[in-house]
Design an enzyme around this catalytic site. Sequence first.
Site, PDB file in Angstrom:
ATOM      1  N   HIS A   1       0.812  -1.224   0.000  1.00 27.16           N
ATOM      2  CA  HIS A   1       0.000   0.000   0.000  1.00 27.16           C
ATOM      3  C   HIS A   1       0.840   1.267   0.000  1.00 27.16           C
ATOM      4  CE1 HIS A   1      -3.565  -2.478   1.844  1.00 27.16           C
ATOM      5  NE2 HIS A   1      -3.413  -2.688   0.558  1.00 27.16           N
TER       6      HIS A   1
ATOM      7  N   CYS B   1       0.353  14.219 -13.171  1.00 31.57           N
ATOM      8  CA  CYS B   1       1.443  13.757 -14.049  1.00 31.57           C
ATOM      9  C   CYS B   1       2.179  12.564 -13.427  1.00 31.57           C
ATOM     10  CB  CYS B   1       2.393  14.907 -14.398  1.00 31.57           C
ATOM     11  SG  CYS B   1       3.568  15.338 -13.089  1.00 31.57           S
TER      12      CYS B   1
ATOM     13  N   CYS C   1       2.890  20.289  -7.442  1.00 31.49           N
ATOM     14  CA  CYS C   1       3.880  19.707  -8.356  1.00 31.49           C
ATOM     15  C   CYS C   1       4.354  20.810  -9.304  1.00 31.49           C
ATOM     16  CB  CYS C   1       3.185  18.593  -9.139  1.00 31.49           C
ATOM     17  SG  CYS C   1       4.196  17.787 -10.377  1.00 31.49           S
TER      18      CYS C   1
ATOM     19  N   CYS D   1       4.106  20.748 -12.303  1.00 27.93           N
ATOM     20  CA  CYS D   1       3.106  20.856 -13.374  1.00 27.93           C
ATOM     21  C   CYS D   1       1.907  21.717 -12.946  1.00 27.93           C
ATOM     22  CB  CYS D   1       2.652  19.468 -13.824  1.00 27.93           C
ATOM     23  SG  CYS D   1       1.468  18.678 -12.707  1.00 27.93           S
TER      24      CYS D   1
ATOM     25  N   GLY E   1      -1.301  -9.436  12.633  1.00 26.46           N
ATOM     26  CA  GLY E   1      -1.748  -8.061  12.842  1.00 26.46           C
ATOM     27  C   GLY E   1      -2.558  -7.462  11.715  1.00 26.46           C
TER      28      GLY E   1
ATOM     29  N   SER F   1      -6.599  -7.471   9.950  1.00 25.53           N
ATOM     30  CA  SER F   1      -7.989  -7.926  10.045  1.00 25.53           C
ATOM     31  C   SER F   1      -8.396  -8.720   8.807  1.00 25.53           C
ATOM     32  CB  SER F   1      -8.912  -6.715  10.201  1.00 25.53           C
ATOM     33  OG  SER F   1      -8.740  -5.847   9.090  1.00 25.53           O
TER      34      SER F   1
ATOM     35  N   PRO G   1      -4.783 -11.007  18.361  1.00 25.92           N
ATOM     36  CA  PRO G   1      -5.581 -11.179  19.582  1.00 25.92           C
ATOM     37  C   PRO G   1      -7.064 -11.360  19.291  1.00 25.92           C
ATOM     38  CG  PRO G   1      -4.220  -9.186  19.697  1.00 25.92           C
ATOM     39  CD  PRO G   1      -4.134  -9.694  18.284  1.00 25.92           C
ATOM     40  N   GLU G   2      -7.504 -10.948  18.087  1.00 34.13           N
ATOM     41  CA  GLU G   2      -8.936 -11.019  17.738  1.00 34.13           C
ATOM     42  C   GLU G   2      -9.162 -12.003  16.603  1.00 34.13           C
ATOM     43  OE1 GLU G   2     -11.227  -9.019  19.275  1.00 34.13           O
ATOM     44  OE2 GLU G   2      -9.715  -7.876  20.409  1.00 34.13           O
TER      45      GLU G   2
HETATM   46  C1  BJW Z   1      -2.857  -6.988  16.640  1.00 37.26           C
HETATM   47  C2  BJW Z   1      -2.302  -6.251  17.652  1.00 37.26           C
HETATM   48  C3  BJW Z   1      -1.080  -6.717  18.132  1.00 37.26           C
HETATM   49  C4  BJW Z   1      -4.083  -5.259  17.166  1.00 37.26           C
HETATM   50  N1  BJW Z   1      -0.528  -7.809  17.610  1.00 37.26           N
HETATM   51  N2  BJW Z   1      -2.298  -8.075  16.140  1.00 37.26           N
HETATM   52  C5  BJW Z   1     -16.588  -1.739  -2.879  1.00 37.26           C
HETATM   53  C6  BJW Z   1     -16.283  -0.505  -3.460  1.00 37.26           C
HETATM   54  C7  BJW Z   1     -14.971  -0.139  -3.796  1.00 37.26           C
HETATM   55  C8  BJW Z   1     -13.913  -1.013  -3.541  1.00 37.26           C
HETATM   56  C9  BJW Z   1     -14.216  -2.241  -2.960  1.00 37.26           C
HETATM   57  C10 BJW Z   1     -15.522  -2.598  -2.644  1.00 37.26           C
HETATM   58  N3  BJW Z   1     -15.521  -3.840  -2.091  1.00 37.26           N
HETATM   59  C11 BJW Z   1     -14.230  -4.275  -2.048  1.00 37.26           C
HETATM   60  C12 BJW Z   1     -13.431  -3.317  -2.566  1.00 37.26           C
HETATM   61  C13 BJW Z   1     -11.969  -3.369  -2.689  1.00 37.26           C
HETATM   62  C14 BJW Z   1     -11.313  -2.598  -1.559  1.00 37.26           C
HETATM   63  C15 BJW Z   1     -11.647  -3.279  -0.218  1.00 37.26           C
HETATM   64  O1  BJW Z   1     -11.057  -4.280   0.141  1.00 37.26           O
HETATM   65  N4  BJW Z   1     -12.607  -2.749   0.547  1.00 37.26           N
HETATM   66  C16 BJW Z   1     -13.054  -3.422   1.776  1.00 37.26           C
HETATM   67  C17 BJW Z   1     -12.876  -2.497   2.992  1.00 37.26           C
HETATM   68  C18 BJW Z   1     -14.480  -3.831   1.572  1.00 37.26           C
HETATM   69  N5  BJW Z   1      -9.903  -2.642  -1.849  1.00 37.26           N
HETATM   70  C19 BJW Z   1      -9.337  -1.737  -2.626  1.00 37.26           C
HETATM   71  O2  BJW Z   1      -9.956  -0.803  -3.085  1.00 37.26           O
HETATM   72  C20 BJW Z   1      -7.884  -1.989  -2.981  1.00 37.26           C
HETATM   73  N6  BJW Z   1      -7.711  -1.884  -4.386  1.00 37.26           N
HETATM   74  C21 BJW Z   1      -8.294  -2.722  -5.232  1.00 37.26           C
HETATM   75  O3  BJW Z   1      -8.993  -3.642  -4.865  1.00 37.26           O
HETATM   76  O4  BJW Z   1      -8.042  -2.452  -6.560  1.00 37.26           O
HETATM   77  C22 BJW Z   1      -8.912  -3.012  -7.509  1.00 37.26           C
HETATM   78  C23 BJW Z   1     -10.093  -2.077  -7.611  1.00 37.26           C
HETATM   79  C24 BJW Z   1      -9.973  -0.924  -8.354  1.00 37.26           C
HETATM   80  C25 BJW Z   1     -11.074  -0.063  -8.465  1.00 37.26           C
HETATM   81  C26 BJW Z   1     -12.278  -0.372  -7.822  1.00 37.26           C
HETATM   82  C27 BJW Z   1     -12.371  -1.534  -7.049  1.00 37.26           C
HETATM   83  C28 BJW Z   1     -11.280  -2.382  -6.939  1.00 37.26           C
HETATM   84  C29 BJW Z   1      -6.974  -0.954  -2.339  1.00 37.26           C
HETATM   85  C30 BJW Z   1      -6.964  -1.067  -0.861  1.00 37.26           C
HETATM   86  C31 BJW Z   1      -6.092   0.043  -0.279  1.00 37.26           C
HETATM   87  C32 BJW Z   1      -6.187   0.095   1.238  1.00 37.26           C
HETATM   88  N7  BJW Z   1      -5.529   1.288   1.683  1.00 37.26           N
HETATM   89  C33 BJW Z   1      -5.336   1.490   3.112  1.00 37.26           C
HETATM   90  C34 BJW Z   1      -4.617   2.865   3.317  1.00 37.26           C
HETATM   91  C35 BJW Z   1      -3.151   2.741   2.918  1.00 37.26           C
HETATM   92  C36 BJW Z   1      -2.390   3.993   3.183  1.00 37.26           C
HETATM   93  C37 BJW Z   1      -2.381   4.379   4.636  1.00 37.26           C
HETATM   94  O5  BJW Z   1      -1.876   3.645   5.493  1.00 37.26           O
HETATM   95  O6  BJW Z   1      -2.906   5.455   4.914  1.00 37.26           O
HETATM   96  O7  BJW Z   1      -4.539   0.439   3.643  1.00 37.26           O
HETATM   97  S1  BJW Z   1      -6.840   1.382   4.069  1.00 37.26           S
HETATM   98  C38 BJW Z   1      -6.139   0.508   5.419  1.00 37.26           C
HETATM   99  O8  BJW Z   1      -6.607  -0.880   5.481  1.00 37.26           O
HETATM  100  C39 BJW Z   1      -4.646   0.413   5.093  1.00 37.26           C
HETATM  101  C40 BJW Z   1      -4.300  -0.931   5.616  1.00 37.26           C
HETATM  102  O9  BJW Z   1      -3.090  -1.370   5.040  1.00 37.26           O
HETATM  103  C41 BJW Z   1      -5.495  -1.754   5.239  1.00 37.26           C
HETATM  104  C42 BJW Z   1      -5.654  -3.022   6.010  1.00 37.26           C
HETATM  105  O10 BJW Z   1      -5.840  -2.804   7.380  1.00 37.26           O
HETATM  106  P1  BJW Z   1      -5.093  -3.728   8.437  1.00 37.26           P
HETATM  107  O11 BJW Z   1      -3.641  -3.539   8.329  1.00 37.26           O
HETATM  108  O12 BJW Z   1      -5.610  -5.099   8.369  1.00 37.26           O
HETATM  109  O13 BJW Z   1      -5.514  -3.006   9.820  1.00 37.26           O
HETATM  110  P2  BJW Z   1      -6.847  -3.187  10.709  1.00 37.26           P
HETATM  111  O14 BJW Z   1      -6.907  -2.006  11.600  1.00 37.26           O
HETATM  112  O15 BJW Z   1      -8.025  -3.488   9.896  1.00 37.26           O
HETATM  113  O16 BJW Z   1      -6.565  -4.503  11.561  1.00 37.26           O
HETATM  114  C43 BJW Z   1      -5.575  -4.566  12.567  1.00 37.26           C
HETATM  115  C44 BJW Z   1      -5.572  -5.972  13.126  1.00 37.26           C
HETATM  116  O17 BJW Z   1      -4.503  -6.076  14.047  1.00 37.26           O
HETATM  117  C45 BJW Z   1      -6.853  -6.337  13.895  1.00 37.26           C
HETATM  118  O18 BJW Z   1      -7.315  -7.606  13.451  1.00 37.26           O
HETATM  119  C46 BJW Z   1      -6.399  -6.405  15.345  1.00 37.26           C
HETATM  120  O19 BJW Z   1      -7.088  -7.393  16.100  1.00 37.26           O
HETATM  121  C47 BJW Z   1      -4.952  -6.769  15.198  1.00 37.26           C
HETATM  122  N8  BJW Z   1      -4.095  -6.318  16.270  1.00 37.26           N
HETATM  123  N9  BJW Z   1      -3.175  -5.161  17.912  1.00 37.26           N
HETATM  124  C48 BJW Z   1      -1.201  -8.450  16.596  1.00 37.26           C
HETATM  125  N10 BJW Z   1      -0.473  -6.023  19.124  1.00 37.26           N
HETATM  126 ZN    ZN Z   2       2.600  16.869 -11.748  1.00 32.86          ZN
END
Ligand code: BJW
Ligand code: ZN
Length: 240
Positions: free
Chosen positions: A117, A128, A145, A147, A184, A186, A211-212
């Site tokens: 990501h 651009c 930018c 541009c 870590g 979800s 943990p979840e």
């Molecule tokens: C512990 C702990 C400890 C706590 N030890 N564990 C409908 C409309 C439009 C799109 C979609 C749609 N349906 C599905 C989609 C696709 C969409 C998607 O998946 N949406 C779902 C939410 C439904 N995905 C996308 O759009 C992706 N692109 C794509 O599919 O391209 C094709 C496409 C193109 C055009 C249209 C449609 C599709 C892109 C996804 C990009 C996600 N970006 C982010 C931001 C990144 C930049 C930033 O950081 O700011 O990525 S969002 C956010 O979620 C971030 C994370 O990387 C990502 C995942 O979250 P993560 O890491 O799992 O965190 P949490 O908080 O959810 O979970 C933490 C976990 O840790 C928990 O389980 C805790 O229990 C645990 N935990 N403490 C171990 N100590």
């Molecule tokens: Zn530019």
Amino acid sequence: MKMFESIKEQIKDIKKIVFVTGAGISQESGIPTFRGKDGLWRNHDAMKLATIDAFYNNPKLVWEWYNERRENIFAAQPNLGHKAIAELEKFAEVIILTQNIDGLHQKAGSSKVLELHGSIVKIKCSVCDFKDEMITEFSEIPPLCKCGNILRPGVVWFGESLPQDVWQKAMIAASECDLMVIAGTSLVVSPANILPIYAKQNNAILIEVNPENTEMSSEMDLVIRNTSAITLPELVSVFN
Ligand code: BJW
Ligand code: ZN
């Protein structure tokens, strides 16, 4: 070594390990997760800020969110979970497929990290092809930018595709590993959440550290309901 006792004999000689990591692995370094109770920033849902629509509606607000997170990330240190994964390179080939943008795996010493990501240090033009790394803070927000259009953080938001080269490599790594450790995350966000399916097709052993419960917990060979900083050092001791 109790946590891994049931699976120790099956994994101790494995040479190809893939980690799929998410925000939870950096939680013990003081970085908030997205969907946890700390996933709100100035009363905005973090999930709603991580979209291209949010950026076009209010680029200043989204930039301020990333600037604040960058400050927090730069002050953070890798925890025992990141360090354990780095240490595992002494015993096996380790590839990390991370959804995090914080660079803490690299800071811990891991050498093969694919950032699905993007990265908090990257910037790109919203129009651009300009791409760069941020060296100093911008005096003007949103920054412009050459541009004339606005620059944006070099990350992947909802509705955007992952960088194709990175995603290709991630799919290959997942399809070729013999052990996948999912820590870590979800697993609610696609396409990262399909990586365990590729590993399973290769008959890899799947271990979840969280943990979840997650939607894929029932697919795992072993689920450890504990934090990554507590669990992953114990995983290393199986190989040691
Ligand atoms: C512990 C702990 C400890 C706590 N030890 N564990 C409908 C409309 C439009 C799109 C979609 C749609 N349906 C599905 C989609 C696709 C969409 C998607 O998946 N949406 C779902 C939410 C439904 N995905 C996308 O759009 C992706 N692109 C794509 O599919 O391209 C094709 C496409 C193109 C055009 C249209 C449609 C599709 C892109 C996804 C990009 C996600 N970006 C982010 C931001 C990144 C930049 C930033 O950081 O700011 O990525 S969002 C956010 O979620 C971030 C994370 O990387 C990502 C995942 O979250 P993560 O890491 O799992 O965190 P949490 O908080 O959810 O979970 C933490 C976990 O840790 C928990 O389980 C805790 O229990 C645990 N935990 N403490 C171990 N100590
Ligand atoms: Zn530019």
